[in-house]
Design a protein around this motif. Sequence first.
Motif, PDB file in Angstrom:
ATOM      1  N   THR A  38       0.973  -1.327   0.060  1.00 53.50           N
ATOM      2  CA  THR A  38      -0.028   0.022  -0.005  1.00 53.50           C
ATOM      3  C   THR A  38       0.805   1.144   0.012  1.00 53.50           C
ATOM      4  O   THR A  38       0.554   2.267  -0.536  1.00 53.50           O
ATOM      5  CB  THR A  38      -0.964   0.089   1.441  1.00 53.50           C
ATOM      6  N   LEU A  39       2.082   1.154   0.547  1.00 50.55           N
ATOM      7  CA  LEU A  39       2.816   2.440   0.660  1.00 50.55           C
ATOM      8  C   LEU A  39       3.509   2.708  -0.765  1.00 50.55           C
ATOM      9  O   LEU A  39       3.616   3.746  -1.110  1.00 50.55           O
ATOM     10  CB  LEU A  39       3.964   2.160   1.864  1.00 50.55           C
ATOM     11  N   ARG A  40       3.831   1.357  -1.277  1.00 51.60           N
ATOM     12  CA  ARG A  40       4.373   1.536  -2.819  1.00 51.60           C
ATOM     13  C   ARG A  40       3.184   2.194  -3.611  1.00 51.60           C
ATOM     14  O   ARG A  40       3.557   2.944  -4.387  1.00 51.60           O
ATOM     15  CB  ARG A  40       4.516   0.190  -3.221  1.00 51.60           C
ATOM     16  N   LEU A  41       1.965   1.782  -3.506  1.00 52.05           N
ATOM     17  CA  LEU A  41       0.946   2.456  -4.486  1.00 52.05           C
ATOM     18  C   LEU A  41       0.734   3.869  -4.005  1.00 52.05           C
ATOM     19  O   LEU A  41       0.647   4.693  -4.845  1.00 52.05           O
ATOM     20  CB  LEU A  41      -0.083   1.750  -4.224  1.00 52.05           C
ATOM     21  N   LEU A  42       0.901   4.312  -2.814  1.00 47.27           N
ATOM     22  CA  LEU A  42       0.602   5.493  -2.026  1.00 47.27           C
ATOM     23  C   LEU A  42       1.773   6.315  -2.784  1.00 47.27           C
ATOM     24  O   LEU A  42       1.425   7.693  -3.480  1.00 47.27           O
ATOM     25  CB  LEU A  42       0.559   5.479  -0.611  1.00 47.27           C
ATOM     26  N   LYS A  48       3.883   5.916  -5.294  1.00 41.53           N
ATOM     27  CA  LYS A  48       4.163   6.036  -6.847  1.00 41.53           C
ATOM     28  C   LYS A  48       3.904   7.482  -7.363  1.00 41.53           C
ATOM     29  O   LYS A  48       4.900   7.609  -8.334  1.00 41.53           O
ATOM     30  CB  LYS A  48       3.153   4.953  -7.553  1.00 41.53           C
ATOM     31  N   THR A  49       3.053   8.217  -7.171  1.00 42.88           N
ATOM     32  CA  THR A  49       2.787   9.383  -7.679  1.00 42.88           C
ATOM     33  C   THR A  49       3.815  10.543  -7.272  1.00 42.88           C
ATOM     34  O   THR A  49       4.124  11.211  -7.912  1.00 42.88           O
ATOM     35  CB  THR A  49       1.530   9.904  -7.391  1.00 42.88           C
ATOM     36  N   LYS A  50       4.217  10.376  -5.870  1.00 42.41           N
ATOM     37  CA  LYS A  50       5.257  11.189  -5.348  1.00 42.41           C
ATOM     38  C   LYS A  50       6.823  10.830  -5.888  1.00 42.41           C
ATOM     39  O   LYS A  50       7.615  11.591  -5.724  1.00 42.41           O
ATOM     40  CB  LYS A  50       5.133  11.061  -4.019  1.00 42.41           C
TER      41      LYS A  50
END
Length: 517
Positions: free
Chosen positions: A83-87, A89-91
Amino acid sequence: MPNSQNDALFILIKTLTKAEKRNFQLAFNRDNTKEDVLFIQLFQALDKMKEYDEEQVLKKVPAIKKQQLSNVKAHLYKHLLTTLRLLYKTKDPLIDLREQLDYARVLYNKGLYQQSLKILGKAKVSAREQEEVMLFFEIVEFEKLIETRHITRSLDNRADELSDESRRINDQLNNVSRLSSLALRMYGMYLKLGHARDEKDVHILKSFFDSNLPVQATHTMSFYERSYLYQAYCWYYYILQDFVMYYRHTQKWVDLFAEYPTLKESDVDLYIKALHNLLTAHFHTMNHEKFIEVLSVMEQFITEKEETLNENTRTSAFVYLYTGKINRHFLDGTFSEGLALVAEVEEKISEHQLTVDQHRVLVFYYKIACLYFGSGDNNNAIVYLNKIIHLRIGNLRADIQCFARILHLIAHYELENYSLVEYLIKSVYHFIAKHKDLSLVMEEILKFLRKNMYAHPKALRTAFIELKGRLELIAKNPYERRSYLYLDIVSWLESKIEGIPVQEVIRQKFLHKVPRI
């Protein structure tokens, strides 16, 4: 005692922000399977704990049996990272870039070679823009694999083009590896030795540096090649106490980001680190105006990026910004004003306790002790010096550990704790001798304290004057000057001779632009 896996999960949860926790819980509240419910219950139980306690976990989440716990924890750890990776990804453009490589691999495995090559082509452009040499190399090698194994009907010169790219990037990778290793080794030498103590240290340093420095024109180097080169030079000249050359290379390092402005966004941590080193250079060259200017640039940049910084960069930003803020008070002699920062630093150390390393904490404690000492509050100086003395950090920054003990003696001497000073001198001698760091300055201070502990005030003033004269002569030795980087002992002696606070001596030197030793 909890095992490392337990520690890793607990620490990860404790570093999560409110937004990250909310995002994780939302992700697993969508399906609400039995397994998801267990994850959330375990997550919530660990989140509320101040210290990890397995028995308490089992009591708080009775649905998890003892034999299940390690598996549930392992799955929770994995899902948190997902979930951290998905969160992020845009940053973090690097995470997104790696995802593009994963997509290309999936398409390749399905036999969709042209689609895979199209994604790799876009990823290669992004990797080049971000100066991600390793990923660029990985992409080129993947393209070569596809072209050599399958008929893709690419352009005739495709093979030559990929071969040339591969050769160039391979040379670049080798150079980046050599330069990053050199910069790392220089930093390791500094953490172990501090500044060069004698000709032997200088010879070892120069021999190692010269033999490991690649011969290549700077203008042909990529961003990270030049960055590591400047870092290596920075540590080299910093250890040698050649602060003019140290300044020149820190300025080159910061200027590099003007040439590659996108790297300010994609590698924020490195940019802040470069500014920190430039601040340190201005501090040691006593360039107050430039110091204030760079400190302002750093603070403004951190404030603007605050919402987007990850935990790692937030920690670095705290360390570098507050180091600069404290050093400003050392420069202009406003020690009492600087004490307003102590509570903030303590709060930040507590906030970042899981990510800030002990070396940084050690340096902060020493700087805070010097703030208190400079303002005349010897009791609080001793409090922070005791923290250093009792830190279990082995040989890390032995130089600061030695000078902390010297300042500890002087603070007790100022408080007229003469019997304690007399008792401590032997142990300080033993500690410094053990670390082979007994400089002439330290030796003179220890001799002075031992000899003049109970001296008459008139005789004591004469002794202070004589010690100041000896230390000024010692300061002409370039290897002894390092002692004055840790402790402005001459200003302290002048304060004793003139009967005024030490910060007033330093303040007057600053106002009248009188050089310090």
